[in-house]
Scaffold this motif. Structure first.
Motif, PDB file in Angstrom:
ATOM      1  N   GLU A  75       0.828  -1.208   0.000  1.00  0.00           N
ATOM      2  CA  GLU A  75       0.000   0.000   0.000  1.00  0.00           C
ATOM      3  C   GLU A  75       0.859   1.254   0.000  1.00  0.00           C
ATOM      4  O   GLU A  75       0.588   2.218  -0.732  1.00  0.00           O
ATOM      5  CB  GLU A  75      -0.913  -0.008   1.224  1.00  0.00           C
ATOM      6  CG  GLU A  75      -1.881   1.176   1.274  1.00  0.00           C
ATOM      7  CD  GLU A  75      -2.807   1.113   2.479  1.00  0.00           C
ATOM      8  OE1 GLU A  75      -3.322   2.183   2.865  1.00  0.00           O
ATOM      9  OE2 GLU A  75      -3.011   0.011   3.019  1.00  0.00           O
ATOM     10  N   ARG A  76       1.908   1.255   0.793  1.00  0.00           N
ATOM     11  CA  ARG A  76       2.769   2.441   0.868  1.00  0.00           C
ATOM     12  C   ARG A  76       3.587   2.625  -0.406  1.00  0.00           C
ATOM     13  O   ARG A  76       3.832   3.761  -0.834  1.00  0.00           O
ATOM     14  CB  ARG A  76       3.687   2.343   2.088  1.00  0.00           C
ATOM     15  CG  ARG A  76       2.924   2.360   3.408  1.00  0.00           C
ATOM     16  CD  ARG A  76       3.861   2.440   4.577  1.00  0.00           C
ATOM     17  NE  ARG A  76       3.166   2.173   5.839  1.00  0.00           N
ATOM     18  CZ  ARG A  76       3.723   2.278   7.020  1.00  0.00           C
ATOM     19  NH1 ARG A  76       5.002   2.641   7.129  1.00  0.00           N
ATOM     20  NH2 ARG A  76       3.042   2.011   8.124  1.00  0.00           N
ATOM     21  N   LEU A  77       4.007   1.522  -1.012  1.00  0.00           N
ATOM     22  CA  LEU A  77       4.726   1.636  -2.282  1.00  0.00           C
ATOM     23  C   LEU A  77       3.807   2.191  -3.365  1.00  0.00           C
ATOM     24  O   LEU A  77       4.227   3.014  -4.179  1.00  0.00           O
ATOM     25  CB  LEU A  77       5.280   0.271  -2.697  1.00  0.00           C
ATOM     26  CG  LEU A  77       6.496  -0.239  -1.923  1.00  0.00           C
ATOM     27  CD1 LEU A  77       6.824  -1.674  -2.326  1.00  0.00           C
ATOM     28  CD2 LEU A  77       7.713   0.657  -2.140  1.00  0.00           C
ATOM     29  N   HIS A  78       2.557   1.754  -3.387  1.00  0.00           N
ATOM     30  CA  HIS A  78       1.578   2.273  -4.344  1.00  0.00           C
ATOM     31  C   HIS A  78       1.393   3.782  -4.150  1.00  0.00           C
ATOM     32  O   HIS A  78       1.329   4.539  -5.123  1.00  0.00           O
ATOM     33  CB  HIS A  78       0.229   1.576  -4.154  1.00  0.00           C
ATOM     34  CG  HIS A  78       0.072   0.327  -4.951  1.00  0.00           C
ATOM     35  ND1 HIS A  78      -0.380   0.311  -6.250  1.00  0.00           N
ATOM     36  CD2 HIS A  78       0.322  -0.960  -4.628  1.00  0.00           C
ATOM     37  CE1 HIS A  78      -0.422  -0.930  -6.696  1.00  0.00           C
ATOM     38  NE2 HIS A  78       0.004  -1.731  -5.728  1.00  0.00           N
ATOM     39  N   LYS A  79       1.301   4.195  -2.906  1.00  0.00           N
ATOM     40  CA  LYS A  79       1.074   5.603  -2.615  1.00  0.00           C
ATOM     41  C   LYS A  79       2.286   6.455  -2.993  1.00  0.00           C
ATOM     42  O   LYS A  79       2.152   7.560  -3.522  1.00  0.00           O
ATOM     43  CB  LYS A  79       0.760   5.780  -1.127  1.00  0.00           C
ATOM     44  CG  LYS A  79       0.390   7.200  -0.734  1.00  0.00           C
ATOM     45  CD  LYS A  79      -0.014   7.273   0.729  1.00  0.00           C
ATOM     46  CE  LYS A  79      -0.398   8.706   1.133  1.00  0.00           C
ATOM     47  NZ  LYS A  79      -0.802   8.782   2.564  1.00  0.00           N
ATOM     48  N   THR A  80       3.476   5.935  -2.726  1.00  0.00           N
ATOM     49  CA  THR A  80       4.704   6.680  -3.010  1.00  0.00           C
ATOM     50  C   THR A  80       5.035   6.697  -4.495  1.00  0.00           C
ATOM     51  O   THR A  80       5.518   7.707  -5.021  1.00  0.00           O
ATOM     52  CB  THR A  80       5.879   6.065  -2.231  1.00  0.00           C
ATOM     53  OG1 THR A  80       5.531   5.973  -0.845  1.00  0.00           O
ATOM     54  CG2 THR A  80       7.137   6.920  -2.361  1.00  0.00           C
ATOM     55  N   TYR A  81       4.781   5.586  -5.173  1.00  0.00           N
ATOM     56  CA  TYR A  81       5.097   5.472  -6.603  1.00  0.00           C
ATOM     57  C   TYR A  81       3.831   5.010  -7.349  1.00  0.00           C
ATOM     58  O   TYR A  81       3.734   3.852  -7.764  1.00  0.00           O
ATOM     59  CB  TYR A  81       6.243   4.475  -6.816  1.00  0.00           C
ATOM     60  CG  TYR A  81       7.430   4.730  -5.927  1.00  0.00           C
ATOM     61  CD1 TYR A  81       8.312   5.781  -6.180  1.00  0.00           C
ATOM     62  CD2 TYR A  81       7.661   3.934  -4.796  1.00  0.00           C
ATOM     63  CE1 TYR A  81       9.392   6.033  -5.348  1.00  0.00           C
ATOM     64  CE2 TYR A  81       8.742   4.175  -3.966  1.00  0.00           C
ATOM     65  CZ  TYR A  81       9.597   5.232  -4.244  1.00  0.00           C
ATOM     66  OH  TYR A  81      10.669   5.471  -3.403  1.00  0.00           O
TER      67      TYR A  81
ATOM     68  N   SER B 282       8.077  -5.010  -8.518  1.00  0.00           N
ATOM     69  CA  SER B 282       9.473  -4.862  -8.951  1.00  0.00           C
ATOM     70  C   SER B 282       9.758  -3.439  -9.417  1.00  0.00           C
ATOM     71  O   SER B 282      10.771  -2.847  -9.041  1.00  0.00           O
ATOM     72  CB  SER B 282       9.785  -5.850 -10.081  1.00  0.00           C
ATOM     73  OG  SER B 282       9.740  -7.176  -9.611  1.00  0.00           O
ATOM     74  N   HIS B 283       8.868  -2.877 -10.242  1.00  0.00           N
ATOM     75  CA  HIS B 283       9.075  -1.512 -10.733  1.00  0.00           C
ATOM     76  C   HIS B 283       9.150  -0.527  -9.564  1.00  0.00           C
ATOM     77  O   HIS B 283      10.012   0.358  -9.535  1.00  0.00           O
ATOM     78  CB  HIS B 283       7.940  -1.104 -11.673  1.00  0.00           C
ATOM     79  CG  HIS B 283       7.964  -1.804 -12.997  1.00  0.00           C
ATOM     80  ND1 HIS B 283       9.131  -2.025 -13.697  1.00  0.00           N
ATOM     81  CD2 HIS B 283       6.959  -2.321 -13.763  1.00  0.00           C
ATOM     82  CE1 HIS B 283       8.854  -2.650 -14.826  1.00  0.00           C
ATOM     83  NE2 HIS B 283       7.548  -2.844 -14.884  1.00  0.00           N
ATOM     84  N   ARG B 284       8.254  -0.692  -8.595  1.00  0.00           N
ATOM     85  CA  ARG B 284       8.218   0.247  -7.461  1.00  0.00           C
ATOM     86  C   ARG B 284       9.448   0.102  -6.580  1.00  0.00           C
ATOM     87  O   ARG B 284       9.997   1.094  -6.088  1.00  0.00           O
ATOM     88  CB  ARG B 284       6.928   0.041  -6.661  1.00  0.00           C
ATOM     89  CG  ARG B 284       5.690   0.502  -7.402  1.00  0.00           C
ATOM     90  CD  ARG B 284       4.418   0.414  -6.574  1.00  0.00           C
ATOM     91  NE  ARG B 284       3.328   1.058  -7.298  1.00  0.00           N
ATOM     92  CZ  ARG B 284       2.493   0.424  -8.118  1.00  0.00           C
ATOM     93  NH1 ARG B 284       2.610  -0.896  -8.279  1.00  0.00           N
ATOM     94  NH2 ARG B 284       1.541   1.083  -8.760  1.00  0.00           N
ATOM     95  N   LEU B 285       9.896  -1.135  -6.367  1.00  0.00           N
ATOM     96  CA  LEU B 285      11.086  -1.330  -5.546  1.00  0.00           C
ATOM     97  C   LEU B 285      12.334  -0.791  -6.248  1.00  0.00           C
ATOM     98  O   LEU B 285      13.249  -0.271  -5.595  1.00  0.00           O
ATOM     99  CB  LEU B 285      11.260  -2.815  -5.213  1.00  0.00           C
ATOM    100  CG  LEU B 285      11.474  -3.134  -3.730  1.00  0.00           C
ATOM    101  CD1 LEU B 285      10.347  -2.554  -2.892  1.00  0.00           C
ATOM    102  CD2 LEU B 285      11.591  -4.634  -3.511  1.00  0.00           C
ATOM    103  N   ILE B 286      12.366  -0.882  -7.561  1.00  0.00           N
ATOM    104  CA  ILE B 286      13.487  -0.315  -8.320  1.00  0.00           C
ATOM    105  C   ILE B 286      13.488   1.200  -8.190  1.00  0.00           C
ATOM    106  O   ILE B 286      14.544   1.821  -7.948  1.00  0.00           O
ATOM    107  CB  ILE B 286      13.409  -0.753  -9.800  1.00  0.00           C
ATOM    108  CG1 ILE B 286      13.712  -2.257  -9.919  1.00  0.00           C
ATOM    109  CG2 ILE B 286      14.388   0.055 -10.658  1.00  0.00           C
ATOM    110  CD1 ILE B 286      13.397  -2.845 -11.281  1.00  0.00           C
TER     111      ILE B 286
END
Length: 238
Positions: free
Chosen positions: A35-41, A201-205
């Motif tokens: 959820e936080r990765l979605h919000k940030t990216y 993967s895209h968000r973690l990159i």
């Protein structure tokens, strides 16, 4: 492995485990991370510039042990000279090497590109296939490269792309204790919903390039700080 009997006369020293013990990550923690990765990216896209699956496949092969930014500097000329698999398959290796020389490992990468292009011509009429088995059967194409092409262009979640950023940050987050990309991918597949395999993967990159930078992580700016055990990192100063 058979354990010692309770009636054994001598106790044998326990063997050290080398990463075999899995950390258990609560499903709610995984959901919070996602959820936080979605919000940030909110926009998660591949950084390799391409306009068709052939260009993406070429660029992904070139991205091994090289930054996407550097790949994007060399591919315009490469695509102009070799716009499709037919042209690339007929190319001279030394000509391809000269174009991709700045990317490092240019001889092996040129060999892989020519092998891939010839494989496309011989088996698929020059078109990039949309199945994992067919892609990894091409010379120079591994599972990671195939996952990139299938996920990014065909929107098929065949696996989780594990590059250096995904490997490092997944370990820091406690999502895996594995060291090998193949085992890391399997750990992540078990933890993540299938619909998240591509975007994760895209968000973690993106996260690894902007905040969780390898040599100087900006932990205090990180939206994941309170759910990140920071495995292997020293404690934050008070």
């Amino acid at each position: 492995m058979t354990g010692l009997s309770l009636h054994s006369t001598f106790a044998m020293p326990a063997k050290k485990r080398t990463g075999s013990r899995k950390r258990k990550v609560a499903p709610e923690t995984v959901s919070e991370i996602l959820e936080r990765l979605h919000k940030t990216y909110p926009v998660a896209e591949c950084a390799l510039i391409h306009s068709n699956p052939y260009e993406l496949l070429v660029a992904t092969i070139l991205s091994a042990q090289c930054t996407d930014a550097r790949v994007n500097q060399s591919t315009p000329l490469l695509f102009k000279k070799y716009p499709n698999a037919r042209k690339l398959a007929a190319a001279k290796q030394e000509d391809v090497e000269e174009i991709i020389r700045p990317l490092g490992f240019f001889r092996s990468k040129a060999t892989n590109l020519l092998g891939m292009a010839n494989g496309l011509m011989e088996r698929h009429g020059g078109e990039v296939p949309d199945t994992l088995d067919e892609l990894v059967a091409l010379p120079g194409v591994g599972r990671k490269t195939a996952n990139v092409v299938l996920g990014t262009w065909f929107n098929l979640p065949t696996g989780v792309v594990v590059d250096t950023h995904v490997r490092r940050i997944s370990q820091l987050l406690g999502l895996t204790t594995a060291k090998q990309p193949e085992k890391i991918e399997q750990d992540l597949i078990k933890l993540l919903p299938e619909e998240e395999w591509i975007g994760f993967s895209h968000r973690l990159i993106h996260h690894g390039r902007r905040i969780c930078i390898a040599r100087r992580p900006k932990c205090r700016e990180c939206p994941l700080l309170d759910v990140c055990p920071r495995v292997g990192l020293p404690p934050l100063d008070e």
